[in-house]
Design an enzyme around this catalytic site. Sequence first.
Site, PDB file in Angstrom:
ATOM      1  N   SER A 191       0.828  -1.200   0.000  1.00 13.86           N
ATOM      2  CA  SER A 191       0.000   0.000   0.000  1.00 13.86           C
ATOM      3  C   SER A 191       0.871   1.262   0.000  1.00 13.86           C
ATOM      4  CB  SER A 191      -0.953  -0.040   1.199  1.00 13.86           C
ATOM      5  OG  SER A 191      -2.011   0.878   1.030  1.00 13.86           O
ATOM      6  N   ASP A 247      -5.485  -3.378  -2.951  1.00 14.60           N
ATOM      7  CA  ASP A 247      -4.528  -3.040  -1.902  1.00 14.60           C
ATOM      8  C   ASP A 247      -3.888  -4.272  -1.248  1.00 14.60           C
ATOM      9  OD1 ASP A 247      -3.452  -2.157   0.716  1.00 14.60           O
ATOM     10  OD2 ASP A 247      -4.437  -0.264   0.229  1.00 14.60           O
TER      11      ASP A 247
END
Length: 260
Positions: free
Chosen positions: A43, A157
């Site tokens: 991320s 993500d």
Amino acid sequence: MKKSKNGLTLVLSGGGAKCLSHIGVLEALKENNIPIKRIIGTSGGALVGGFYAAGRLDNLKKLFFNMTKKDVMKIFFHLPSVDSIFASKKMDDILKKALKNVKIEDLNIPFTAVSFDISKGKKILLRKGSLFKAIRSSISIPGIFKPVKVGKLLLIDGGVSEVLPVDLARKYKNKILAVNVEVFKNSKPGDYDIIRVIEDSVFFQTRELAKIQEKYADFVIHINTDAKYFEFYRAKELIAHGKNTTKKILPKIRKILEKS
């Protein structure tokens, strides 16, 4: 300091705007000649780590350094679509311009971005190909940003499975230095809107996962900040905090390197 032949494997956590603290951590390590052998990020950690590995950390810093609340709104907050709550075109354009056609295999430092294939339900490690796509997929918060298609994969993500991907670093012989920004929550009473519900839900889930994953690191830097996921306009504060926190524990990091 006794020189390490291998240097550190640096693992950078996710955490939205809090991940800007990673910039300060990397600056402190570089200024104090702490060798980094490879970087693994998920991320926001993939965003910062990827830019650093490409030798473009200053570009990323400049991007956020003078950002205002209004700028954040212009970049991230748009009318929702069937794919996501927020449109990502402006963010994509900014990242594409900054990274151009950089390939992961051409980076100065070996780099891995962690993502998650929502169609197959498994984590994906991106070690080659487009750096832009690797970063963009790793920061695609489920439901918030549109997933990224890479071949037959539909990527979101990396924090879904690997908030702090220390276990992925264990196969290397280097000492593992992990940086975890998902450790502090300054909850205040008040009404919950949709953004706060999402932020708090993601935080508590990822914090518990990060606690488990950080056990396997040789050393963990905890960055305590109450910044929310989209408070990128606090960049100066967050970068300085990451840098100052790292400087205070440099002797401990050096001891780790001496044993490697």
